[in-house]
Write an enzyme that holds these catalytic residues in place. Structure first.
Site, PDB file in Angstrom:
ATOM      1  N   GLY A  49       0.819  -1.043   0.152  1.00  0.00           N
ATOM      2  CA  GLY A  49      -0.212   0.157   0.316  1.00  0.00           C
ATOM      3  C   GLY A  49       1.260   0.781  -0.279  1.00  0.00           C
ATOM      4  O   GLY A  49       2.262   1.120   0.566  1.00  0.00           O
ATOM      5  N   GLN A  54       2.996   9.745   2.116  1.00  0.00           N
ATOM      6  CA  GLN A  54       4.285   9.174   2.058  1.00  0.00           C
ATOM      7  C   GLN A  54       4.999  10.073   0.887  1.00  0.00           C
ATOM      8  O   GLN A  54       6.259   9.767   0.850  1.00  0.00           O
ATOM      9  CB  GLN A  54       4.436   7.617   1.752  1.00  0.00           C
ATOM     10  CG  GLN A  54       3.589   6.357   3.538  1.00  0.00           C
ATOM     11  CD  GLN A  54       4.185   5.459   3.018  1.00  0.00           C
ATOM     12  OE1 GLN A  54       2.766   5.409   2.414  1.00  0.00           O
ATOM     13  NE2 GLN A  54       4.658   5.060   2.956  1.00  0.00           N
ATOM     14  N   CYS A 102       6.827  -0.945   6.763  1.00  0.00           N
ATOM     15  CA  CYS A 102       6.503   0.533   5.762  1.00  0.00           C
ATOM     16  C   CYS A 102       7.485   0.929   5.056  1.00  0.00           C
ATOM     17  O   CYS A 102       8.657   1.084   5.456  1.00  0.00           O
ATOM     18  CB  CYS A 102       5.984   1.143   7.007  1.00  0.00           C
ATOM     19  SG  CYS A 102       5.630   2.608   6.467  1.00  0.00           S
ATOM     20  N   LEU A 103       7.190   1.488   3.717  1.00  0.00           N
ATOM     21  CA  LEU A 103       8.422   1.475   2.781  1.00  0.00           C
ATOM     22  C   LEU A 103       9.053   3.323   3.542  1.00  0.00           C
ATOM     23  O   LEU A 103       9.986   3.524   3.129  1.00  0.00           O
ATOM     24  CB  LEU A 103       7.823   2.338   1.692  1.00  0.00           C
ATOM     25  CG  LEU A 103       7.191   1.051   0.654  1.00  0.00           C
ATOM     26  CD1 LEU A 103       6.290   1.279  -0.139  1.00  0.00           C
ATOM     27  CD2 LEU A 103       8.116   0.167   0.472  1.00  0.00           C
ATOM     28  N   HIS A 144      -3.010   0.561   8.576  1.00  0.00           N
ATOM     29  CA  HIS A 144      -2.182   0.873   8.241  1.00  0.00           C
ATOM     30  C   HIS A 144      -2.019   2.492   7.088  1.00  0.00           C
ATOM     31  O   HIS A 144      -1.531   3.173   7.530  1.00  0.00           O
ATOM     32  CB  HIS A 144      -1.504   0.020   8.015  1.00  0.00           C
ATOM     33  CG  HIS A 144       0.273   1.008   7.499  1.00  0.00           C
ATOM     34  ND1 HIS A 144       1.563  -0.263   8.462  1.00  0.00           N
ATOM     35  CD2 HIS A 144       0.779   1.403   6.596  1.00  0.00           C
ATOM     36  CE1 HIS A 144       2.799   0.145   7.303  1.00  0.00           C
ATOM     37  NE2 HIS A 144       2.695   1.294   6.539  1.00  0.00           N
ATOM     38  N   HIS A 148      -1.584   6.569   8.285  1.00  0.00           N
ATOM     39  CA  HIS A 148      -0.622   7.696   7.342  1.00  0.00           C
ATOM     40  C   HIS A 148      -1.430   8.856   6.862  1.00  0.00           C
ATOM     41  O   HIS A 148      -0.548  10.321   7.280  1.00  0.00           O
ATOM     42  CB  HIS A 148      -0.107   7.130   5.538  1.00  0.00           C
ATOM     43  CG  HIS A 148       1.216   5.871   6.175  1.00  0.00           C
ATOM     44  ND1 HIS A 148       2.458   6.542   6.547  1.00  0.00           N
ATOM     45  CD2 HIS A 148       1.544   4.825   5.854  1.00  0.00           C
ATOM     46  CE1 HIS A 148       3.092   5.043   6.414  1.00  0.00           C
ATOM     47  NE2 HIS A 148       2.284   4.403   6.131  1.00  0.00           N
TER      48      HIS A 148
END
Ligand code: NI
Length: 191
Positions: A49, A54, A102-103, A144, A148
């Site tokens: 995702g 982000q 998480c990226l 999640h 963000h």
């Protein structure tokens, strides 16, 4: 389409609450082409995702997709879904301990409690209403991503910092037990 740079933990932009998207905004060429870039960026990074936050665009838009993801081989597939202005409501008190990555938090995973059954209300990228129940690991992925949009990272929800692990340590020490746990979860909830 463009692969956008992904902000990492410590970037103050990750802590901003994203703004609601109006129907006019959503229909604009600018936002539609941004959504294409968001999808491209998520796929390029092998994310399950990606939230607009982000890539430092503070609008309530996120993408979710799981298809044979090498980062998360135990995750059942999720077809490409765009959520605009998502609102999540837990449907009961049941939670499970999810091991998240998480990226925006490269290299680290940790255990987070997530609701196993949620109601999702949102628009898709064309402004069509989404109103559905989502369960299991898929529900955790949605929670999640929506975190963000509220300026939260999974790190904020890790109750026991001793569960933090590098990906190598996760694979060596925690993966087997976790995969067993999520396999039971997925068998119960179907996703
Ligand atoms: Ni994330």
């Amino acid at each position: 389409m463009t692969v956008l740079p992904i902000a990492t933990v410590g970037n103050p932009g990750l802590r901003i609450r994203a703004a609601e998207v109006t129907r006019d905004d959503l229909a604009s060429a600018d936002v539609q082409s941004f959504i294409d870039d968001l999808i491209e960026t998520m796929r390029h990074a092998n994310g399950a995702g990606l939230a607009a936050t982000q890539v430092l665009r503070h609008q309530r838009i996120c993408a979710v997709e799981v298809s044979n993801n090498p980062r998360y081989p135990y995750k059942p597939p999720i077809p490409l879904t765009i959520l605009v202005n998502p609102v999540l409501t837990p449907l009961d008190d049941e939670q499970f301990r999810n091991f998240e990555g998480c990226l925006s938090v490269p290299g680290i995973r940790g255990e987070v409690a997530r609701s196993t059954r949620i109601r999702v209300q949102a628009w898709d990228r064309h402004g069509n209403e989404i109103d559905e129940e989502v369960r299991g690991l898929k529900a955790a992925t949605y929670q999640h991503e929506v975190d963000h949009l509220d300026g939260l990272l999974f790190l904020d929800r890790v109750e026991d910092s001793r569960t933090l692990a590098t990906w190598d340590s996760f694979n060596e020490f925690h993966k087997e037990a976790f995969v067993e746990r999520v396999t039971a979860l997925v068998a119960k909830h179907g996703s």
